[in-house]
Design a protein around this motif. Structure first.
Motif, PDB file in Angstrom:
ATOM      1  N   UNK A   7      28.680  32.044  47.557  1.00 58.79           N
ATOM      2  CA  UNK A   7      28.642  31.549  46.180  1.00 58.79           C
ATOM      3  C   UNK A   7      29.818  32.139  45.412  1.00 58.79           C
ATOM      4  N   UNK A   8      30.429  31.331  44.551  1.00 59.77           N
ATOM      5  CA  UNK A   8      31.528  31.801  43.712  1.00 59.77           C
ATOM      6  C   UNK A   8      31.213  31.507  42.255  1.00 59.77           C
ATOM      7  N   UNK A   9      31.310  32.527  41.419  1.00 63.68           N
ATOM      8  CA  UNK A   9      31.057  32.370  39.996  1.00 63.68           C
ATOM      9  C   UNK A   9      31.933  33.333  39.219  1.00 63.68           C
ATOM     10  N   UNK A  10      32.693  32.803  38.274  1.00 61.60           N
ATOM     11  CA  UNK A  10      33.564  33.625  37.411  1.00 61.60           C
ATOM     12  C   UNK A  10      34.498  34.518  38.213  1.00 61.60           C
ATOM     13  N   UNK A  11      35.044  33.971  39.294  1.00 63.40           N
ATOM     14  CA  UNK A  11      35.990  34.716  40.115  1.00 63.40           C
ATOM     15  C   UNK A  11      35.358  35.682  41.088  1.00 63.40           C
ATOM     16  N   UNK A  12      34.026  35.711  41.151  1.00 61.10           N
ATOM     17  CA  UNK A  12      33.311  36.635  42.048  1.00 61.10           C
ATOM     18  C   UNK A  12      32.750  35.850  43.224  1.00 61.10           C
ATOM     19  N   UNK A 196      27.765  43.085  36.442  1.00 57.51           N
ATOM     20  CA  UNK A 196      28.628  43.738  35.453  1.00 57.51           C
ATOM     21  C   UNK A 196      29.751  44.515  36.142  1.00 57.51           C
ATOM     22  N   UNK A 197      29.412  45.202  37.223  1.00 56.03           N
ATOM     23  CA  UNK A 197      30.396  45.981  37.976  1.00 56.03           C
ATOM     24  C   UNK A 197      31.490  45.058  38.498  1.00 56.03           C
ATOM     25  N   UNK A 198      31.086  43.921  39.083  1.00 55.51           N
ATOM     26  CA  UNK A 198      32.042  42.974  39.653  1.00 55.51           C
ATOM     27  C   UNK A 198      32.868  42.312  38.562  1.00 55.51           C
ATOM     28  N   UNK A 203      38.088  41.108  35.838  1.00 50.95           N
ATOM     29  CA  UNK A 203      38.904  40.976  34.631  1.00 50.95           C
ATOM     30  C   UNK A 203      40.223  41.729  34.737  1.00 50.95           C
ATOM     31  N   UNK A 204      40.408  42.482  35.809  1.00 50.30           N
ATOM     32  CA  UNK A 204      41.614  43.285  35.983  1.00 50.30           C
ATOM     33  C   UNK A 204      42.801  42.465  36.447  1.00 50.30           C
ATOM     34  N   UNK A 255      44.694  43.416  21.086  1.00 53.16           N
ATOM     35  CA  UNK A 255      43.640  42.588  21.670  1.00 53.16           C
ATOM     36  C   UNK A 255      43.479  42.931  23.135  1.00 53.16           C
ATOM     37  N   UNK A 256      42.434  42.393  23.743  1.00 53.10           N
ATOM     38  CA  UNK A 256      42.195  42.612  25.166  1.00 53.10           C
ATOM     39  C   UNK A 256      43.092  41.685  25.987  1.00 53.10           C
ATOM     40  N   UNK A 257      43.792  42.202  27.006  1.00 49.69           N
ATOM     41  CA  UNK A 257      44.656  41.335  27.818  1.00 49.69           C
ATOM     42  C   UNK A 257      43.860  40.371  28.691  1.00 49.69           C
ATOM     43  N   UNK A 258      44.445  39.222  28.956  1.00 49.27           N
ATOM     44  CA  UNK A 258      43.869  38.245  29.860  1.00 49.27           C
ATOM     45  C   UNK A 258      44.807  38.102  31.046  1.00 49.27           C
ATOM     46  N   UNK A 259      44.401  38.612  32.196  1.00 48.75           N
ATOM     47  CA  UNK A 259      45.270  38.629  33.369  1.00 48.75           C
ATOM     48  C   UNK A 259      45.059  37.372  34.202  1.00 48.75           C
ATOM     49  N   UNK A 260      46.165  36.760  34.607  1.00 46.42           N
ATOM     50  CA  UNK A 260      46.099  35.511  35.368  1.00 46.42           C
ATOM     51  C   UNK A 260      46.706  35.639  36.761  1.00 46.42           C
ATOM     52  N   UNK A 261      47.202  36.812  37.113  1.00 49.28           N
ATOM     53  CA  UNK A 261      47.771  36.988  38.449  1.00 49.28           C
ATOM     54  C   UNK A 261      49.092  36.305  38.622  1.00 49.28           C
ATOM     55  N   UNK A 262      49.906  36.314  37.543  1.00 49.68           N
ATOM     56  CA  UNK A 262      51.193  35.631  37.614  1.00 49.68           C
ATOM     57  C   UNK A 262      52.346  36.625  37.674  1.00 49.68           C
TER      58      UNK A 262
END
Length: 262
Positions: A7-12, A196-198, A203-204, A255-262
Motif C-alpha cells: 500500500x502507498x499513501x502520502x509517499x509511504x 507519524x514517524x514515517x 517530509x524530509x 515557513x516550513x520547506x516543501x522538499x520535492x527531490x529536485x
C-alpha cells in the motif's frame, strides 16, 4: 491470497507480510515478493519512506521451518549462483542499499531472520507488547541475514554474544534501552505512532536522505579520510539541488520547506 500486501499513501510504501497463521514466517514466494517490492520502492520517485510490518499478531518469526527444504534447495537461479547469497543475503542488501529510509514496524513477535531483517532497517519501532529474539540457537542454527553484522554494531559485541548464544526473549522496554528500538508505542497508539514517524521522514529532503543513508552504510567499513571525501562529494550534490535552495528560501520566508527531490 498474496503473501505480501502493498500500500502507498502520502509517499509511504507499506509492505505487510501476510502469513498471520504462521506469524509471517518466510517462505520462498514471500521472500521473493518482498525483495522485488523493496527494489521497486527504491526506484519509485513517488515513494519517500518504506515501512515493513506484519499482519496479525506477529512481525516475522523468521524461516518457516515447515518449508525449510524448499528454502534451502540448492536449485538456484542464475542471479543467485552469481552472488551466492541466497534469499536471506539478497533481502538484507535490498534494505541496506535501498535509496529510501526503511522502517521496521514490529507489531509482534520477531525472531531469527525476521529480527535480522529488522536490524538491517534504518529504524525499528516496536509495539509495547512485542517480543523479539535472535532465536537461531533454539533451533540448532547459527545466525544468518546479517545478524552477526548488525547486532554487535547496535548493542556491542558482549551483549550481542549473549543475545545470540542464549536466544532469550527481549521485551520492548529492554529493546529500547539497548538501542534496538527507536520508539515504543502502546497497543492502541501503534498504527498512529508508526504513521507519524514515517510522515516525519517522508517530509524530509529525498536527495539528502538518500545520500546520508548511503554514507552511513559505507562508513561501517571505511577509514576517516575516505569518509570525509564521500561527505564532501555528497554535500556538494545537496548544495546543487532544488531541495537546498528551497530550504534557504523557506528560512528567509520563515515557513516550513516543501522538499520535492529536485
Amino acid at each position: 491470497m498474496s503473501e505480501l500486501m502493498i500500500e502507498t499513501q502520502n509517499g509511504i510504501r507499506t509492505l505487510r507480510l501476510n502469513r498471520p497463521e504462521r506469524l509471517n514466517a518466510f517462505t520462498s514466494p514471500l521472500s521473493s515478493q518482498l525483495i522485488d517490492a523493496l527494489q521497486q520502492a527504491s526506484a519509485d520517485d513517488e515513494v519517500r519512506v518504506v515501512v515493513i510490518t506484519g499482519e496479525g499478531r506477529g512481525f516475522c518469526s523468521g524461516l518457516d521451518l515447515t518449508a525449510v527444504s524448499e528454502l534451502t534447495s540448492r536449485q538456484k537461479s542464475r542471479h543467485e549462483r552469481l552472488d551466492d547469497l541466497e534469499w536471506v543475503g539478497r533481502l538484507t542488501l535490498s534494505i541496506v542499499h535501498n535509496d529510501k529510509p526503511v522502517i521496521a514496524a514490529i507489531n509482534g513477535a520477531a525472531a531469527g531472520a525476521g529480527l535480522a531483517m529488522a536490524l538491517a532497517c534504518d529504524f525499528r519501532v516496536l509495539k509495547a507488547s512485542a517480543k523479539i529474539t535472535t532465536g537461531y540457537i533454539r533451533n540448532g542454527l547459527s545466525p544468518d541475514a546479517g545478524m552477526t553484522y548488525f547486532l554487535p554494531r547496535l548493542v556491542g559485541l558482549a551483549k550481542a554474544t549473549e543475545l545470540i548464544l542464549t536466544g532469550r526473549d527481549i521485551l520492548a522496554e529492554e529493546a529500547e534501552r539497548l538501542g534496538l528500538a527507536n520508539a515504543v508505542f502502546e497497543e492502541e497508539e501503534f498504527e498512529e505512532g508508526v504513521r507519524r514517524f514515517a510522515e516525519t521522514l517522508a517530509a524530509g529532503p529525498p536527495i539528502a536522505m538518500t545520500l546520508s543513508k548511503r554514507m552511513l552504510a559505507e562508513a561501517q567499513d571505511a577509514d576517516l579520510v575516505t569518509q570525509l571525501k564521500r561527505e564532501l562529494a555528497s554535500i556538494h550534490k545537496c548544495f546543487a539541488s532544488g531541495d537546498t535552495r528551497e530550504a534557504v528560501q523557506a528560512f528567509l520566508e520563515k515557513r516550513r520547506p516543501v522538499f520535492r527531490g529536485e
